[in-house]
Design a protein around this motif. Structure first.
Motif, PDB file in Angstrom:
ATOM      1  N   ARG A 151      -2.281   9.216  -0.148  1.00 57.71           N
ATOM      2  CA  ARG A 151      -1.125   8.439  -0.617  1.00 57.71           C
ATOM      3  C   ARG A 151      -1.511   7.047  -1.077  1.00 57.71           C
ATOM      4  O   ARG A 151      -0.724   6.356  -1.730  1.00 57.71           O
ATOM      5  CB  ARG A 151      -0.055   8.414   0.466  1.00 57.71           C
ATOM      6  N   CYS A 152      -2.692   6.591  -0.723  1.00 61.84           N
ATOM      7  CA  CYS A 152      -3.226   5.347  -1.291  1.00 61.84           C
ATOM      8  C   CYS A 152      -4.032   5.773  -2.515  1.00 61.84           C
ATOM      9  O   CYS A 152      -4.868   6.667  -2.428  1.00 61.84           O
ATOM     10  CB  CYS A 152      -4.128   4.643  -0.280  1.00 61.84           C
ATOM     11  N   LYS A 154      -6.426   4.592  -3.897  1.00 56.83           N
ATOM     12  CA  LYS A 154      -7.870   4.388  -3.792  1.00 56.83           C
ATOM     13  C   LYS A 154      -8.417   4.941  -2.470  1.00 56.83           C
ATOM     14  O   LYS A 154      -9.554   4.615  -2.093  1.00 56.83           O
ATOM     15  CB  LYS A 154      -8.190   2.894  -3.911  1.00 56.83           C
ATOM     16  N   PRO A 160      -4.179  -3.030   3.054  1.00 50.59           N
ATOM     17  CA  PRO A 160      -3.992  -2.682   1.650  1.00 50.59           C
ATOM     18  C   PRO A 160      -4.906  -3.492   0.737  1.00 50.59           C
ATOM     19  O   PRO A 160      -5.331  -4.584   1.093  1.00 50.59           O
ATOM     20  CB  PRO A 160      -2.540  -3.063   1.402  1.00 50.59           C
ATOM     21  N   LYS A 168       4.929  -1.804  -3.724  1.00 50.95           N
ATOM     22  CA  LYS A 168       4.469  -0.793  -4.671  1.00 50.95           C
ATOM     23  C   LYS A 168       2.961  -0.852  -4.879  1.00 50.95           C
ATOM     24  O   LYS A 168       2.334  -1.896  -4.701  1.00 50.95           O
ATOM     25  CB  LYS A 168       5.181  -0.974  -6.019  1.00 50.95           C
ATOM     26  N   ASP A 176       4.941   4.127  -4.126  1.00 53.93           N
ATOM     27  CA  ASP A 176       4.918   3.246  -2.954  1.00 53.93           C
ATOM     28  C   ASP A 176       3.481   2.972  -2.547  1.00 53.93           C
ATOM     29  O   ASP A 176       2.629   3.856  -2.622  1.00 53.93           O
ATOM     30  CB  ASP A 176       5.620   3.933  -1.772  1.00 53.93           C
TER      31      ASP A 176
HETATM   32  S1  SF4 Z   1      -1.760  -0.891  -3.833  1.00 57.39           S
HETATM   33 FE1  SF4 Z   1      -1.628   0.140  -1.841  1.00 57.39          FE
HETATM   34  S2  SF4 Z   1      -1.589   2.329  -2.301  1.00 57.39           S
HETATM   35 FE2  SF4 Z   1      -2.232   1.280  -4.160  1.00 57.39          FE
HETATM   36  S3  SF4 Z   1      -4.454   1.327  -4.078  1.00 57.39           S
HETATM   37 FE3  SF4 Z   1      -3.841  -0.601  -3.143  1.00 57.39          FE
HETATM   38  S4  SF4 Z   1      -3.639  -0.189  -0.959  1.00 57.39           S
HETATM   39 FE4  SF4 Z   1      -3.723   1.783  -2.003  1.00 57.39          FE
END
Ligand code: SF4
Ligand code: SF4
Lengths: 223, 307
Positions: A151-152, A154, A160, A168, A176
Motif C-alpha cells: 500500500r506504500c 515505494k 513515511p 495522500k 492514500d
Molecule cells: S507518500 Fe506515503 S505511500 Fe506514498 S511512497 Fe511515500 S510513504 Fe509510501
C-alpha cells in the motif's frame, strides 16, 4: 480474494480469431465475487464474441461452463467432456485457473480473458483495493494492520517518505499514503514508540524473489 | 566517526557550511557539469550530484561525481533506493569510494511515475533508513549489508540524509529525522524551504529533542525564477509548501528572476542569524547553477574556508 478484470473484448477476440468453436470457462471463486469471471460474465462474453464474429461474417460457436474452482484439479477434470471438439478454451479465471486448464488440456489453445490484478477486497460495491503483496512473511503486527509492502508506493518499511502530504501519496491525490494511515492508527493505539524502532529490510527470498514458491503441509497429505 | 570528507571537517569545526547541487545532463557529455563545477568551486564546500532526479534518466551520479571532483569540488553522491537492489547499491558504493567519493546522501527517490520511464519497475529492495543504517555499518563495523565481513578497504563515507519539514504527518517529521540520526546519518539536508514559519517550528522541535547536537542540519533553499514556477510547485509537487505571499511577491516584481535571488539571499541570512541549530545551507538552484556564486557572496558566506 483475487481481483481480476476482463480484457477488452476485441483483445480476447483477437486471441481466437482463427477458431470456429471455443469453450469459455468461468470460475465460481474469487472472480465471481469481483464480478469479472463468474457464470454471468461468461455468458455475456460468449454472446459478445458471437455477435462480433457474426458481424465479420465468420460465425463463432461457443460452449460455456463455470467451474466451482479453476485452481483445483478435481474441478478442472469435470470440464473434460466439454473440451473435445473445441479449437480453443477461454478461461475467465485468474492466472492460476488459466494455467490449470493449460496443464490439463495439453493439446488445446488456452487463452486468458482476464487480467489478474491483485489480492484485496471491496470497499463499496464496484470498488476493489489492493491490500496484500504476498510477501511471504507478514509484518502487519508492526505496522498497525496496514500493509506498507503493497500500500506504500515505494514499499517503505520506515516511512513515511517526504512525498506524503495531506494524507495522500506522492504518486496521486487519489491514493492514500499508507504511512499516514499507519501513523494515525499507531497514534490512536498509543503505540507511536513502535514507529521509532528500526525496521530491517525484508527477506525477499520468502517472496517471489526466491523463485516460484510452494507451501507444503505434510500433516494434511493423503499419501 | 571521522571520515576523509572535507564537508565533515568544515561542519565538525563548527563553521557554517554551504553546499549546492549539480544535476547531471540527459546525455553523455560532462561538459556542462564541469562548467558548473568550475564556476561554483570557490563558493561552495561540496555539491550534491543528483541521482536520476525525478526519475528522469541522466548521466550517473557517481560518474558525474568524478567529473566534479576533478574540477576541484567535493561531490556528495546521491543514492536513491528506487533503481538498485542491495547488491547493486553496495557495488556502486565500493566503486564510488574507489573513485574518491567521500560523501553519500541517502534518499528514497521520486516515484518513477514522474519521470521519463513511467512504465519501469521500481526496486525499493531497501528503504532510505536502511541504506543509512547499512552504510554506517559498512564503515564502523566493516560489514556488508548481509552481515558478511568486509575483510579490507571498507568504504568510509560521511553519511547524509534528507528531511522534509513540509511533508506530513508534521508531528512525525522530527521523530523520523531522529530515527535517521539513530540509524547513522551525520548530516541532513532539508527539502526547499519556502514556508519559513513551518521550518522554524520544525527546528524548535529538533532543538527540544537535542537532535541539532547530534547531526549537522543544512537548510535547503531554492531561488525561484518566476511566479509560475512557484505556483507550479505549490499545486503539483507533493511534500512542498509555497506560501501565497511568495507567489505574489514574484508576480509583482519588475524583474522576477532578480526578485527570486533576493528572496533566496534574505532567507539564507534569516536562517543563519535567527534559527539555532542550523549548521549550513544547501542551495538547490535547479537548472540555474550560474546564480549560486552570487547568492553565496551576497549572503555573506564568501570566501569559503580552505581545508
Ligand atoms: S507518500 Fe506515503 S505511500 Fe506514498 S511512497 Fe511515500 S510513504 Fe509510501
Ligand atoms: S506484510 Fe506481506 S503478507 Fe502481510 S499484508 Fe503485507 S504483503 Fe501481505
Amino acid at each position: 480474494m483475487i481481483i481480476a478484470q476482463q480484457k477488452p473484448v476485441k483483445d480476447i477476440a483477437a486471441m481466437i480469431s482463427e477458431c470456429k468453436k471455443v469453450l469459455l470457462v468461468g470460475c465460481a471463486g474469487c472472480v465471481t465475487v469481483c464480478l469479472s469471471g463468474g457464470e454471468k460474465e461468461t455468458e455475456v462474453l460468449a454472446s459478445s464474441l458471437r455477435i462480433m464474429r457474426k458481424m465479420e461474417d465468420k460465425p463463432l460457436e461457443t460452449v460455456t461452463y463455470t467451474a466451482t474452482r479453476q485452481c483445483d484439479p478435481e474441478y478442472v477434470a469435470m470440464i473434460d467432456n466439454y473440451t473435445k471438439d473445441v479449437d480453443a478454451i477461454i478461461s475467465l479465471a485468474c492466472g492460476v485457473g488459466v494455467q490449470y486448464l493449460a496443464e490439463r488440456f495439453t493439446d488445446k489453445w488456452v487463452v486468458p480473458a482476464l487480467d489478474t490484478k491483485f489480492i484485496g477486497g471491496s470497499t463499496v460495491h464496484g470498488n476493489w483495493e489492493e491490500k496484500c503483496g504476498l510477501c511471504g512473511e507478514c509484518i502487519l503486527h508492526r505496522t498497525g494492520g496496514i500493509c506498507p509492502i503493497i500500500r506504500c508506493s515505494k514499499s517503505i518499511l520506515n516511512g513515511p517518505c517526504g512525498g506524503s502530504q495531506y494524507g495522500k501519496c506522492e504518486v496521486s491525490k487519489d491514493v492514500d499514503c499508507a504511512w499516514q494511515l499507519i501513523y494515525d492508527r499507531m497514534k490512536a493505539l498509543g503505540k507511536l514508540d513502535k514507529l521509532m524502532e528500526f525496521h530491517p529490510p525484508k527477506d525477499w527470498s520468502k517472496s517471489r524473489d526466491g523463485g516460484p514458491r510452494k507451501a507444503i503441509r505434510e500433516d494434511v497429505m493423503i499419501d | 566517526m571521522k571520515t576523509e570528507s572535507k564537508l565533515q571537517q568544515i561542519l565538525d569545526s563548527g563553521q557554517f557550511a554551504v553546499t549546492a547541487e549539480i544535476g547531471p545532463p540527459k546525455h553523455s557529455s560532462a561538459e556542462g557539469i564541469r562548467h558548473h563545477a568550475e564556476m561554483m568551486k570557490d563558493y561552495v564546500d561540496a555539491t550534491n550530484i543528483t541521482d536520476n532526479q525525478t526519475a528522469i534518466v541522466r548521466l550517473s551520479s557517481i560518474a558525474a561525481g568524478v567529473h566534479v571532483q576533478s574540477c576541484g569540488i567535493e561531490p556528495i553522491v546521491q543514492m536513491t533506493c528506487r533503481d538498485r537492489n542491495r547488491i547493486a547499491m553496495q557495488s556502486d558504493l565500493l566503486g564510488a569510494y574507489s573513485l574518491g567519493m567521500r560523501n553519500v546522501l541517502c534518499l528514497s527517490g521520486d516515484h518513477q511515475k514522474f519521470g521519463n520511464h513511467p512504465t519501469a519497475k521500481n526496486v525499493y529492495d531497501i528503504d532510505s533508513m536502511q541504506l543509512i543504517y547499512y552504510l554506517r555499518r559498512m564503515r564502523d563495523e566493516k560489514l556488508f549489508f548481509s552481515g558478511e565481513e568486509i575483510k579490507e578497504h571498507e568504504p568510509r563515507f560521511f553519511i547524509g540524509a534528507v528531511a522534509n519539514p513540509f511533508a506530513d504527518p508534521f508531528e512525525f517529521r522530527v521523530a523520523r529525522l531522529e530515527k535517521k540520526v539513530e540509524a547513522g546519518a551525520q548530516f541532513i539536508q532539508t527539502q526547499c524551504i519556502f514556508d519559513m514559519e513551518r521550518f522554524e517550528r520544525f527546528m524548535e522541535m529538533v532543538r527540544e529533542r537535542g537532535i541539532d547536537q547530534r547531526v549537522h542540519i543544512l537548510a535547503g533553499v531554492t531561488p525561484m525564477k518566476s511566479w509560475r514556477a512557484a505556483k507550479y510547485i505549490q499545486n503539483n509537487v507533493s511534500g512542498m509548501i509555497v506560501p501565497d505571499e511568495l507567489v505574489e511577491r514574484l508576480k509583482n516584481a519588475e524583474d522576477p528572476k532578480r526578485e527570486g535571488v533576493e528572496i533566496c539571499i534574505e532567507q539564507i541570512k534569516y536562517i543563519k542569524e535567527n534559527i539555532k541549530g542550523v549548521h549550513g545551507v544547501h542551495i538547490m538552484a535547479i537548472a540555474w547553477e550560474e546564480v549560486v556564486p552570487e547568492i553565496v557572496e551576497r549572503s555573506g558566506l564568501y570566501p569559503r574556508p580552505k581545508i
